[in-house]
Design an enzyme around this catalytic site. Structure first.
Site, mmCIF file in Angstrom:
data_model
loop_
_atom_site.group_PDB
_atom_site.id
_atom_site.type_symbol
_atom_site.label_atom_id
_atom_site.label_comp_id
_atom_site.label_asym_id
_atom_site.label_seq_id
_atom_site.Cartn_x
_atom_site.Cartn_y
_atom_site.Cartn_z
ATOM 1 N N HIS A 24 0.845 -1.195 0.000
ATOM 2 C CA HIS A 24 0.000 0.000 0.000
ATOM 3 C C HIS A 24 0.885 1.250 0.000
ATOM 4 O O HIS A 24 2.031 1.191 0.425
ATOM 5 C CB HIS A 24 -0.811 0.104 1.295
ATOM 6 N N TYR A 25 0.305 2.384 -0.398
ATOM 7 C CA TYR A 25 0.863 3.655 0.061
ATOM 8 C C TYR A 25 -0.069 4.214 1.122
ATOM 9 O O TYR A 25 -1.257 3.858 1.181
ATOM 10 C CB TYR A 25 1.122 4.651 -1.070
ATOM 11 N N GLU A 89 2.552 -0.843 4.608
ATOM 12 C CA GLU A 89 2.183 0.526 4.241
ATOM 13 C C GLU A 89 3.467 1.306 3.943
ATOM 14 O O GLU A 89 4.356 1.402 4.794
ATOM 15 C CB GLU A 89 1.417 1.221 5.370
ATOM 16 N N HIS A 131 -2.747 -2.972 -3.251
ATOM 17 C CA HIS A 131 -4.127 -2.801 -2.784
ATOM 18 C C HIS A 131 -5.072 -2.639 -3.982
ATOM 19 O O HIS A 131 -6.195 -3.131 -3.975
ATOM 20 C CB HIS A 131 -4.200 -1.574 -1.861
HETATM 21 ZN ZN ZN Z 1 -4.109 0.605 0.730
#
Ligand code: ZN
Length: 226
Positions: A24-25, A89, A131
């Site tokens: 994810h970012y 993340e 994601h």
């Molecule tokens: Zn995400």
């Protein structure tokens, strides 16, 4: 590789064995704001790891616990993606904050962390996902600037050459191949959203939602790896 503990209360017990890695970012104004949110019980979100822009790696949730990063999503028949995955993340403002480049030192840390995780868990290369792959009509992270090809060159996920000219595939044939790769082709949402998610990862200069011959060849090459 140095990993700094930064415990989040946001986790519960896994119901499935680990079989996926989800990237994810953070999509927030700063890394600090993102970390505070991922550790706030009221937010009910978390990830196993956060990788900051300077390459610092934080461990928020133990790998044997279920972190809360995937939301409503699906991959390769798994709908409880949180139970089956490790989530990372990556601090980056994302589309809401100008889609900044990922610093090289941060990508080096992401690569080291992913290699470490993949060395300890049986995760199929097709099950290293973004994601946006598992929630294509809802999510766009880690975004089209994320260097998937560079990760694949380091043994993290797959990035086929594509190259050779394959004819443009009809939607049914594309859907069948995308389903084999792991995409949830039965999800509500436009087929073009699904193609756009694939493009965001494999042909980031073309986010048209229409699969040309090059993308069709890549999709065919990927589906052959399942
Ligand atoms: Zn995400």
């Amino acid at each position: 590789m140095k990993v700094i503990p930064c415990p989040s209360p946001n986790f519960n017990a896994r119901k499935l064995p680990i079989s996926m890695l989800v990237l994810h970012y953070t999509g927030m104004e700063s890394g600090q704001a993102a970390i505070e949110r991922l550790c706030d019980p009221a937010a009910q979100v978390s990830a196993h790891y956060v990788v900051e822009e300077d390459g610092t790696i934080l461990n928020l949730v133990a790998e044997d616990q279920r972190a809360w990063h995937a939301g409503v999503s699906a991959w390769n028949g798994v709908r409880d993606v949180n139970s089956a995955s490790i989530g990372i993340e990556i601090v980056n403002g994302g589309h809401d904050f100008g889609l900044p480049d990922f610093p090289a030192v941060q990508i080096e840390a992401v690569i080291a962390l992913c290699q470490d995780i993949l060395s300890r868990h049986a995760i199929h290369p097709l099950d290293v996902v973004g994601h946006s792959d598992i929630a294509p009509s809802r999510k766009t992270d880690p975004g089209e600037k994320f260097p998937w090809a560079r990760l694949a060159a380091q043994g993290i996920g797959l990035f086929p050459e594509g190259g050779a000219s394959e004819d443009i595939l009809e939607e049914a044939a594309l859907a069948q191949r995308l389903s084999t790769i792991g995409y949830d082709v039965s999800a509500a949402g436009a087929f073009s959203d699904l193609i756009c998610a694939v493009q965001r990862r494999y042909t980031p200069a073309d986010l048209s939602g229409q699969a040309g011959p090059h993308l069709c060849a890549m999709i065919g090459a990927l589906s052959a790896q399942r």
